[in-house]
Every structure is written in structure tokens, then in C-alpha cells.
Design a protein around this motif. Structure first.
Motif, PDB file in Angstrom:
ATOM      1  N   GLU A   9       0.825  -1.205   0.000  1.00  0.00           N
ATOM      2  CA  GLU A   9       0.000   0.000   0.000  1.00  0.00           C
ATOM      3  C   GLU A   9       0.862   1.259   0.000  1.00  0.00           C
ATOM      4  OE1 GLU A   9      -2.707  -0.343   3.272  1.00  0.00           O
ATOM      5  OE2 GLU A   9      -3.836  -1.957   2.313  1.00  0.00           O
ATOM      6  N   SER A  10       1.998   1.210   0.624  1.00  0.00           N
ATOM      7  CA  SER A  10       2.884   2.373   0.701  1.00  0.00           C
ATOM      8  C   SER A  10       3.564   2.677  -0.630  1.00  0.00           C
ATOM      9  CB  SER A  10       3.957   2.152   1.768  1.00  0.00           C
ATOM     10  OG  SER A  10       3.358   2.036   3.034  1.00  0.00           O
ATOM     11  N   ARG A  11       3.584   1.728  -1.519  1.00  0.00           N
ATOM     12  CA  ARG A  11       4.257   1.942  -2.806  1.00  0.00           C
ATOM     13  C   ARG A  11       3.576   2.998  -3.657  1.00  0.00           C
ATOM     14  NH1 ARG A  11       5.299  -4.256  -3.687  1.00  0.00           N
ATOM     15  NH2 ARG A  11       7.205  -4.416  -2.480  1.00  0.00           N
ATOM     16  N   ALA A  12       2.301   3.262  -3.445  1.00  0.00           N
ATOM     17  CA  ALA A  12       1.577   4.253  -4.244  1.00  0.00           C
ATOM     18  C   ALA A  12       2.052   5.669  -3.943  1.00  0.00           C
ATOM     19  CB  ALA A  12       0.080   4.150  -3.988  1.00  0.00           C
ATOM     20  N   ILE A  13       2.528   5.923  -2.749  1.00  0.00           N
ATOM     21  CA  ILE A  13       2.921   7.274  -2.353  1.00  0.00           C
ATOM     22  C   ILE A  13       4.089   7.778  -3.195  1.00  0.00           C
ATOM     23  CG2 ILE A  13       3.802   8.691  -0.454  1.00  0.00           C
ATOM     24  CD1 ILE A  13       2.133   6.807   1.413  1.00  0.00           C
ATOM     25  N   PRO A  14       5.202   7.068  -3.292  1.00  0.00           N
ATOM     26  CA  PRO A  14       6.290   7.572  -4.142  1.00  0.00           C
ATOM     27  C   PRO A  14       5.895   7.647  -5.617  1.00  0.00           C
ATOM     28  CG  PRO A  14       7.053   5.683  -2.852  1.00  0.00           C
ATOM     29  CD  PRO A  14       5.607   5.873  -2.575  1.00  0.00           C
ATOM     30  N   ARG A  15       5.033   6.742  -6.029  1.00  0.00           N
ATOM     31  CA  ARG A  15       4.583   6.754  -7.418  1.00  0.00           C
ATOM     32  C   ARG A  15       3.846   8.063  -7.735  1.00  0.00           C
ATOM     33  NH1 ARG A  15       4.807   1.982  -9.403  1.00  0.00           N
ATOM     34  NH2 ARG A  15       4.010   1.054  -7.497  1.00  0.00           N
ATOM     35  N   TYR A  17       4.456  10.955  -6.425  1.00  0.00           N
ATOM     36  CA  TYR A  17       5.481  11.997  -6.582  1.00  0.00           C
ATOM     37  C   TYR A  17       6.180  11.877  -7.937  1.00  0.00           C
ATOM     38  CZ  TYR A  17       4.873  13.805  -1.930  1.00  0.00           C
ATOM     39  OH  TYR A  17       4.345  14.409  -0.820  1.00  0.00           O
ATOM     40  N   LEU A  18       6.446  10.654  -8.369  1.00  0.00           N
ATOM     41  CA  LEU A  18       7.073  10.470  -9.674  1.00  0.00           C
ATOM     42  C   LEU A  18       6.162  10.953 -10.805  1.00  0.00           C
ATOM     43  CD1 LEU A  18       8.702   6.959  -9.205  1.00  0.00           C
ATOM     44  CD2 LEU A  18       9.888   9.161  -9.408  1.00  0.00           C
ATOM     45  N   ASP A  19       4.855  10.818 -10.593  1.00  0.00           N
ATOM     46  CA  ASP A  19       3.886  11.277 -11.583  1.00  0.00           C
ATOM     47  C   ASP A  19       3.592  12.774 -11.468  1.00  0.00           C
ATOM     48  OD1 ASP A  19       3.714   8.683 -12.503  1.00  0.00           O
ATOM     49  OD2 ASP A  19       1.856   8.219 -11.413  1.00  0.00           O
ATOM     50  N   GLY A  20       4.218  13.432 -10.477  1.00  0.00           N
ATOM     51  CA  GLY A  20       4.038  14.873 -10.299  1.00  0.00           C
ATOM     52  C   GLY A  20       2.756  15.273  -9.600  1.00  0.00           C
ATOM     53  N   VAL A  21       2.104  14.342  -8.912  1.00  0.00           N
ATOM     54  CA  VAL A  21       0.844  14.657  -8.237  1.00  0.00           C
ATOM     55  C   VAL A  21       0.906  14.420  -6.726  1.00  0.00           C
ATOM     56  CG1 VAL A  21      -0.572  14.258 -10.288  1.00  0.00           C
ATOM     57  CG2 VAL A  21      -0.097  12.362  -8.730  1.00  0.00           C
ATOM     58  N   PRO A  25       5.060  18.634  -2.452  1.00  0.00           N
ATOM     59  CA  PRO A  25       6.309  18.258  -3.118  1.00  0.00           C
ATOM     60  C   PRO A  25       7.545  18.884  -2.478  1.00  0.00           C
ATOM     61  CG  PRO A  25       5.020  19.726  -4.508  1.00  0.00           C
ATOM     62  CD  PRO A  25       4.156  19.356  -3.334  1.00  0.00           C
ATOM     63  N   GLU A  26       7.379  19.996  -1.794  1.00  0.00           N
ATOM     64  CA  GLU A  26       8.527  20.627  -1.132  1.00  0.00           C
ATOM     65  C   GLU A  26       9.038  19.794   0.038  1.00  0.00           C
ATOM     66  OE1 GLU A  26       4.849  22.069   0.963  1.00  0.00           O
ATOM     67  OE2 GLU A  26       5.403  21.737  -1.131  1.00  0.00           O
ATOM     68  N   ARG A  27       8.229  18.875   0.503  1.00  0.00           N
ATOM     69  CA  ARG A  27       8.633  18.010   1.623  1.00  0.00           C
ATOM     70  C   ARG A  27       9.253  16.700   1.151  1.00  0.00           C
ATOM     71  NH1 ARG A  27       3.187  18.325   5.348  1.00  0.00           N
ATOM     72  NH2 ARG A  27       3.112  20.590   5.536  1.00  0.00           N
ATOM     73  N   LEU A  28       9.410  16.514  -0.121  1.00  0.00           N
ATOM     74  CA  LEU A  28       9.877  15.243  -0.664  1.00  0.00           C
ATOM     75  C   LEU A  28      11.179  14.740  -0.043  1.00  0.00           C
ATOM     76  CD1 LEU A  28       9.339  12.917  -2.552  1.00  0.00           C
ATOM     77  CD2 LEU A  28      10.418  14.229  -4.393  1.00  0.00           C
ATOM     78  N   PRO A  29      12.209  15.585   0.129  1.00  0.00           N
ATOM     79  CA  PRO A  29      13.438  15.049   0.740  1.00  0.00           C
ATOM     80  C   PRO A  29      13.207  14.462   2.135  1.00  0.00           C
ATOM     81  CG  PRO A  29      13.862  17.182  -0.242  1.00  0.00           C
ATOM     82  CD  PRO A  29      12.378  16.973  -0.293  1.00  0.00           C
ATOM     83  N   TRP A  30      12.365  15.101   2.940  1.00  0.00           N
ATOM     84  CA  TRP A  30      12.088  14.599   4.288  1.00  0.00           C
ATOM     85  C   TRP A  30      11.215  13.350   4.221  1.00  0.00           C
ATOM     86  CZ3 TRP A  30      12.268  19.781   3.137  1.00  0.00           C
ATOM     87  CH2 TRP A  30      13.275  20.492   3.792  1.00  0.00           C
ATOM     88  N   LEU A  31      10.303  13.323   3.270  1.00  0.00           N
ATOM     89  CA  LEU A  31       9.452  12.144   3.129  1.00  0.00           C
ATOM     90  C   LEU A  31      10.271  10.916   2.729  1.00  0.00           C
ATOM     91  CD1 LEU A  31       6.423  13.783   1.299  1.00  0.00           C
ATOM     92  CD2 LEU A  31       6.540  13.060   3.689  1.00  0.00           C
ATOM     93  N   ILE A  32      11.239  11.123   1.862  1.00  0.00           N
ATOM     94  CA  ILE A  32      12.103  10.008   1.458  1.00  0.00           C
ATOM     95  C   ILE A  32      12.900   9.501   2.656  1.00  0.00           C
ATOM     96  CG2 ILE A  32      14.120   9.371   0.077  1.00  0.00           C
ATOM     97  CD1 ILE A  32      13.017  11.328  -2.077  1.00  0.00           C
TER      98      ILE A  32
END
Length: 62
Positions: A9-15, A17-21, A25-32
Motif C-alpha cells: 500500500e505504501s508503494r503508491a505514495i512515491p509513485r 510523486y514520480l507522476d508529479g501529483v 512536493p517541497e517536503r519530498l526530501p524529508w518524506l524520502i
């Protein structure tokens, strides 16, 4: 198993971001950075559960 379901279920979250939605998005480094910890924990739980099941299955029936 629970851990495998959570990881899937968690795999959809990074996907997203990769799709730009992805949200925020400014929190992406911390989310990773912080997303790695629960992912690794889920994998560890899954590995432990498989190991524990093998141990218990080898126990005598008495």
C-alpha cells in the motif's frame, strides 16, 4: 501477511510523486528520509514472522 500488505500500500505514495501529483512536493526530501524507516520495519516484521512460523511448525504437537 500484514507487513507485506502495508508495504504494498505504501508503494503508491512515491509513485504519486514520480507522476508529479504528490502532496507537498517541497517536503519530498524529508518524506524520502523518514519513509525509509517504516518501510524497513515492515520488511523486518515480515521476515521475522516467516522465521517464527517455521520455528513453531517444527515444534512437537504435545
Amino acid at each position: 501477511m500484514w507487513a507485506r500488505k502495508q508495504a504494498n500500500e505504501s508503494r503508491a505514495i512515491p509513485r504519486d510523486y514520480l507522476d508529479g501529483v504528490g502532496a507537498f512536493p517541497e517536503r519530498l526530501p524529508w518524506l524520502i528520509l523518514t519513509g525509509r524507516f517504516p518501510h524497513d520495519c515492515q520488511l523486518m516484521v515480515d521476515q521475522w514472522a516467516e522465521w517464527a512460523l517455521g520455528v513453531v511448525e517444527a515444534w512437537p504437537m504435545t
